[in-house]
Design a protein around this motif. Structure first.
Motif, PDB file in Angstrom:
ATOM      1  N   TYR A   1      41.488  37.159  34.736  1.00 23.62           N
ATOM      2  CA  TYR A   1      42.334  38.133  34.255  1.00 23.62           C
ATOM      3  C   TYR A   1      41.750  39.813  34.784  1.00 23.62           C
ATOM      4  O   TYR A   1      40.709  40.092  34.415  1.00 23.62           O
ATOM      5  CB  TYR A   1      42.963  38.449  32.662  1.00 23.62           C
ATOM      6  CG  TYR A   1      43.599  37.238  32.134  1.00 23.62           C
ATOM      7  CD1 TYR A   1      44.861  37.541  32.699  1.00 23.62           C
ATOM      8  CD2 TYR A   1      43.092  36.515  31.401  1.00 23.62           C
ATOM      9  CE1 TYR A   1      45.904  36.365  32.102  1.00 23.62           C
ATOM     10  CE2 TYR A   1      44.245  35.367  30.985  1.00 23.62           C
ATOM     11  CZ  TYR A   1      45.591  35.390  31.290  1.00 23.62           C
ATOM     12  OH  TYR A   1      46.430  34.428  30.826  1.00 23.62           O
TER      13      TYR A   1
ATOM     14  N   ARG B   1      47.956  30.584  38.428  1.00 27.99           N
ATOM     15  CA  ARG B   1      48.197  31.934  38.291  1.00 27.99           C
ATOM     16  C   ARG B   1      49.543  32.140  37.436  1.00 27.99           C
ATOM     17  O   ARG B   1      49.668  32.858  36.560  1.00 27.99           O
ATOM     18  CB  ARG B   1      48.389  32.370  39.682  1.00 27.99           C
ATOM     19  CG  ARG B   1      48.789  34.109  39.600  1.00 27.99           C
ATOM     20  CD  ARG B   1      49.085  34.453  41.074  1.00 27.99           C
ATOM     21  NE  ARG B   1      47.563  34.873  41.499  1.00 27.99           N
ATOM     22  CZ  ARG B   1      46.970  34.437  42.545  1.00 27.99           C
ATOM     23  NH1 ARG B   1      47.610  33.423  43.296  1.00 27.99           N
ATOM     24  NH2 ARG B   1      45.951  35.089  42.947  1.00 27.99           N
TER      25      ARG B   1
ATOM     26  N   MET C   1      48.780  31.463  33.628  1.00 25.64           N
ATOM     27  CA  MET C   1      47.987  32.503  33.211  1.00 25.64           C
ATOM     28  C   MET C   1      48.650  33.754  32.885  1.00 25.64           C
ATOM     29  O   MET C   1      48.572  34.598  31.920  1.00 25.64           O
ATOM     30  CB  MET C   1      46.561  32.933  33.697  1.00 25.64           C
ATOM     31  CG  MET C   1      45.736  31.680  33.688  1.00 25.64           C
ATOM     32  SD  MET C   1      44.198  31.894  34.566  1.00 25.64           S
ATOM     33  CE  MET C   1      43.274  33.364  33.765  1.00 25.64           C
ATOM     34  N   SER C   2      49.434  34.026  34.272  1.00 28.67           N
ATOM     35  CA  SER C   2      50.291  35.515  34.098  1.00 28.67           C
ATOM     36  C   SER C   2      51.456  35.061  32.949  1.00 28.67           C
ATOM     37  O   SER C   2      51.747  36.426  32.382  1.00 28.67           O
ATOM     38  CB  SER C   2      50.923  35.648  35.338  1.00 28.67           C
ATOM     39  OG  SER C   2      49.693  35.787  36.309  1.00 28.67           O
TER      40      SER C   2
ATOM     41  N   VAL D   1      46.012  38.236  37.493  1.00 28.04           N
ATOM     42  CA  VAL D   1      44.923  37.271  37.672  1.00 28.04           C
ATOM     43  C   VAL D   1      44.675  37.017  39.281  1.00 28.04           C
ATOM     44  O   VAL D   1      45.273  37.001  40.119  1.00 28.04           O
ATOM     45  CB  VAL D   1      45.695  35.821  37.233  1.00 28.04           C
ATOM     46  CG1 VAL D   1      44.677  34.845  37.412  1.00 28.04           C
ATOM     47  CG2 VAL D   1      46.447  35.799  36.124  1.00 28.04           C
TER      48      VAL D   1
END
Length: 911
Positions: free
Chosen positions: A690, A884, A887-888, A899
């Protein structure tokens, strides 16, 4: 014979204050020491003494201060949190009916010594309740010591066993050693062994002094140098036995207690079990089964939550019929508490010794499977038992409960069992309920929430070099210990789960973040990470060579050889020979040679910086380049870290054996260590990190238009901040201005003031003040957020993350300004750090669910704001895109979650 108990009140209070957590009541008043004292007082009454007294120090100087003005001069001032509990303690002592004795001009020790002597002469047995070693001089035929914190007593034989001298030699023993706490001068470097040796040889202090010329070596020189002051030391160490008192021992009968006052005090300080006891609610009888050793039959109550705890009836299951009966209970139970007893704390190396279960409070079973001591009874076959339990353990629809269940999941994985359905974990329930109230191990939780003292491991397995493996513990004791674990786990769940149910926000944190993360972390720990041990050995040798070169350079500078690892020798060279300034001192007033002290003088001489470099290399070797190769699991060929889910108060994961969080990334040596974390052939390491997540959370929480605009616009936020603070177009911001803005951006989140900023940037304090003022002028939303969060913390006693996790701030209402300021800094930072922790945990759950059982991509590590994967080369792009996205998407903030992803043959290359 009649009995007199003399309670060393001052000792009680100090010991309780330092031994117990900093508890508070709902009004924020400190209660930890008070809680401990009240428990000890109530326990003393159970002995039903004929006479009893609570003795404490009176205010003002004593005769010892007149003898030696420096007496106790080194003692730090009493903490405000402790001082605030003295008056309530005295109120409760008085209301309980204890005679209270305080005599001016002497110490409590002298009053106790006088009463003990008088009582013993009158044929009264005396118990001195204290933890003070000085009191050992009072021990005699009718006087014993009792330590209420350890539940131990000490007679004359016990004094000799503990100190190596007889009670009548304790004064001389103390005189020789001196006392740094009370500032009593003694013989320098004379410890208890030396003092005991001298007194064994010569008998008395006077004889030791008479023979001082015969004692050789440096210690002999120290003795001869101390001769003039030893008579004074003896006077200071001697407890008076002739204090004029208004009360005789037989005047010290317990008074009638003031029930109304006690009820008011117990209610105010939330001592609920004491309230129940006061209102004559009966305590349960000891119902522990006959198969439990007598020394483990205990019964206690809790003042913490008012929960009454009693020991249960436990079965030791060694035949098939008993196991089959318990198996039916497990299948029919709505919830099963499970615990494993093993050969190791490392679950990836541990072998199962036995299993314990509980399905209702007070009833549990232990199934021994591998106890191998001589004469051990026949036990059930381990493989057969595990095969019978496997369907139940792997059934996701059968709710299971553990205390630190991740450990048991990993242990079972070694036997081909994938444990599912772990919905409850008492450790995590406590952690989510209040992460700072206590440690979250079973013993601590049982004391706090059940008022229950569990059987300590060393009570059944022994201590230190004499400790035996659990497999060699006799079944009777092993059953008591192991079955209690399952029973207490269930009781904790039954206490903590209703608490969480009253707080929907906390329940969501548990059910959507912490509980689903358990199997995710377990799978990561089981996979481990591949290590290039040869690369580590090469680096370790290079570090050793550099350390040797630094040693030689240090010898040249100092003009002689010395140990770079010896604080005493460093003190002599740095501060006596080189005359460098003493910036930091140890608690005993000596010049410090810690990192802070050396860093503060590193610009004044070459040697401090050289020592810091030497220590840095030494730490890298001992912690990583040497140790990593040693802890590679021989079965898997990998290193398996252990993630601590209930350690950091803010929700962050910790990492141990090895600690992945502390590998330096800004130094060449640290990056080389990361190069040893490698991918197997055909795979690559993928690192997803991050970008500036805590700053983005600050923008979201503060709603500041300037910060939001910078992140939404994809700007370099530090350059944008510098442009705002220095009033420049972004393209004209130079590297130093950007560095200053970065220090402000991150520093303010951690409560950094002008002093800290000035020190970090190497600028004047007024200039740093100017920077901060400009920052808040440009980002007023940040100032408003910080003011509001401090106000909320003072009002509620806690702050929350975006997802509802709470951080309680025990010192937010402290009288001590430094403690209060620290709590205010934590109040500002915790929502950012805690939300970042929640986000990456949510991301891990999402990514793990997406990856499923595929073997071409595996999540290996979580380090700060980064996830590390092992990915087959042909699916790198697919996995990078999927990681990605998840996580985003782990949180919906007012700014995008960015990310950064990199790949490489090793962890360093992936950055």
């Amino acid at each position: 014979m009649p009995t007199l108990i003399l309670i060393d009140g001052s000792s009680y209070l100090f010991r309780a204050f330092h031994a117990l957590p900093p508890l508070t009541n709902a009004a924020g008043e400190p209660t930890g020491a008070l809680f401990g004292v009240v428990n000890m007082l109530r326990n003393s009454l159970k002995a039903k003494p004929d006479y009893i007294a609570f003795v404490c120090d009176a205010s003002g100087p004593t005769f010892r201060d007149e003898l030696y003005p420096e007496y106790k001069a080194n003692r730090p001032p009493m903490p405000e949190e402790l001082r605030a509990q003295i008056e309530p303690m005295m109120e409760i002592v008085k209301a309980l009916g204890f005679p209270i004795l305080r005599v001016s001009g002497v110490e409590a020790d002298d009053v106790i010594g006088t009463l003990a002597t008088q009582a013993a002469a009158a044929g009264i047995d005396v118990v001195v309740s204290t933890g003070d070693k000085d009191m050992a001089q009072l021990v005699g035929p009718h006087v014993t010591l009792s330590n209420s914190m350890t539940n131990t007593t000490m007679n004359a034989a016990g004094v000799f066993e503990k100190f190596g001298v007889h009670p009548n030699q304790i004064i001389d023993f103390l005189s020789l050693m001196g006392d740094s706490v009370d500032n009593i001068p003694g013989v320098e470097k004379c410890g208890p062994k030396t003092a005991a040796k001298w007194l064994a040889e010569y008998g008395t202090l006077d004889a030791v002094m008479d023979n001082a010329a015969k004692i050789g070596g440096k210690i002999g020189e120290n003795l001869r140098a101390a001769l003039p002051q030893l008579p004074l030391s003896r006077q200071l160490a001697t407890i008076r036995l002739d204090v004029p008192l208004d009360e005789a021992p037989t005047d010290l009968a317990l008074r009638e207690r003031d029930v109304d006052a006690l009820r008011r005090l117990y209610a105010r300080y939330e001592f609920n079990a004491a309230l129940k006891e006061l209102d004559n609610k009966p305590l349960p009888d000891d119902v522990r089964g006959a198969n439990v050793p007598a020394q483990f039959r205990k019964q206690t109550t809790s003042d913490a939550d008012g929960t009454l705890a009693m020991q249960g009836v436990y079965d030791c299951v060694v035949d098939q019929a008993a196991f089959d009966a318990w198996l039916e209970k497990l299948r029919a139970a709505p919830i099963v508490a499970i615990d494993t007893e093993t050969t190791s704390l490392d679950p990836m190396r541990a072998e199962i010794v036995g299993l314990s279960f509980a399905v209702e409070a007070g009833k549990a079973a232990y199934v021994p499977l591998a106890h191998d001591y001589p004469g051990a009874p026949q036990q059930l076959d381990r493989d057969a038992v595990l095969a019978a339990l496997k369907p139940l353990l792997e059934d996701p629809d059968r709710p299971k409960l553990g205390q630190h269940a991740k450990y048991d999941i990993n242990v079972f994985s070694r036997y081909g069992i994938t444990m599912r359905g772990v919905r409850y974990d008492s450790m995590l329930e406590s952690y989510v309920w209040n992460s700072t109230a206590t440690r979250h191990d079973m013993d601590s939780l049982a004391r706090r929430y059940l008022g229950y003292t569990t059987i300590p491991y060393d009570a059944v397995a022994g201590k230190g070099a004499k400790q035996i493996p659990f497999s060699q513990v006799a079944l009777e004791q092993a059953s008591a210990y192991a079955a209690e674990d399952a029973d207490v786990t269930l009781r904790l769940h039954e206490t903590l789960w209703p608490k969480l149910a009253t707080e929907p926000g906390l329940m969501r944190v548990y059910e959507t973040i912490e509980a689903p993360l358990i199997p995710v972390l377990a799978r990561m720990e089981q996979r481990g990470v591949l290590i290039d041990t040869n690369a580590l050995r090469v680096q370790s040798n290079e570090l050793a060579k550099r350390m040797h070169e630094l040693q030689q350079r240090a010898y040249d500078i100092a003009g002689r050889t010395f140990s770079l690892d010896s604080p005493k020798q460093l003190q002599a060279i740095l501060f006596e020979e080189l005359k460098l300034p003493i910036v930091v001192k140890t608690p005993t007033g000596q010049p410090s040679t810690n990192e802070e002290a050396l860093d503060a003088i590193a610009d004044q001489h070459e040697l401090p910086k050289l020592i810091l470099d030497y220590r840095g290399y030494a730490k890298l070797r001992s912690t990583y380049t040497d140790k990593l190769a040693e802890i590679v699991n021989p079965r898997t060929g990998r290193v398996h870290t252990s993630y601590g889910q209930a350690i950091a108060a803010t929700g962050r994961l910790s990492s141990n054996d090895p600690n992945l969080q502390n590998i330096p990334i800004r130094t060449e040596e640290g990056r080389r260590i990361r190069q040893a974390f490698v991918a197997p052939p055909g795979y690559r390491i993928l690192a997803a990190d991050y970008s500036q997540i805590e700053l983005r959370i600050m923008a979201h929480l503060s709603g500041d238009a300037g910060l939001l605009s910078a992140f939404v616009g994809g700007l370099d936020v530090h350059r944008a901040t510098a442009a705002e603070v220095f009033g420049l177009p972004p393209e004209q911001v130079d590297s130093n201005q950007r560095r200053a803005a970065k220090a402000i951006n991150f520093g303010l989140m951690y409560g950094m003031g002008a002093f800290g900023l000035a020190r970090q940037l190497g600028i004047a304090r007024n200039e740093a003040n100017d920077y901060i003022a400009r920052y808040f002028a440009r980002y007023p939303g940040v100032r408003t957020f910080m003011d509001n969060i401090r106000e909320q913390a003072h009002r509620d006693g806690y702050v929350e993350t975006v997802f509802g996790r709470r951080l309680y701030l025990d010192d937010i209402r402290a009288r001590n300004q430094n403690l209060r300021a620290g709590a205010e800094r934590a109040a500002i930072n915790a929502p950012m750090q805690g939300t970042a922790a929640d986000i990456i945990k949510r991301a891990m759950i999402a990514v793990d669910g997406w990856l499923g059982a595929r073997d071409d991509a595996r999540m290996l590590m979580q380090v700060h704001d980064e996830l590390v994967f092992e990915v087959r080369e042909d699916v790198l792009d697919e996995i990078a895109t999927g990681v990605r996205e998840r996580m985003s998407g782990a949180a919906e903030l007012a700014v995008p979650l960015v990310v950064d992803i990199g790949t490489g043959r090793n962890w360093d290359e992936a950055h």
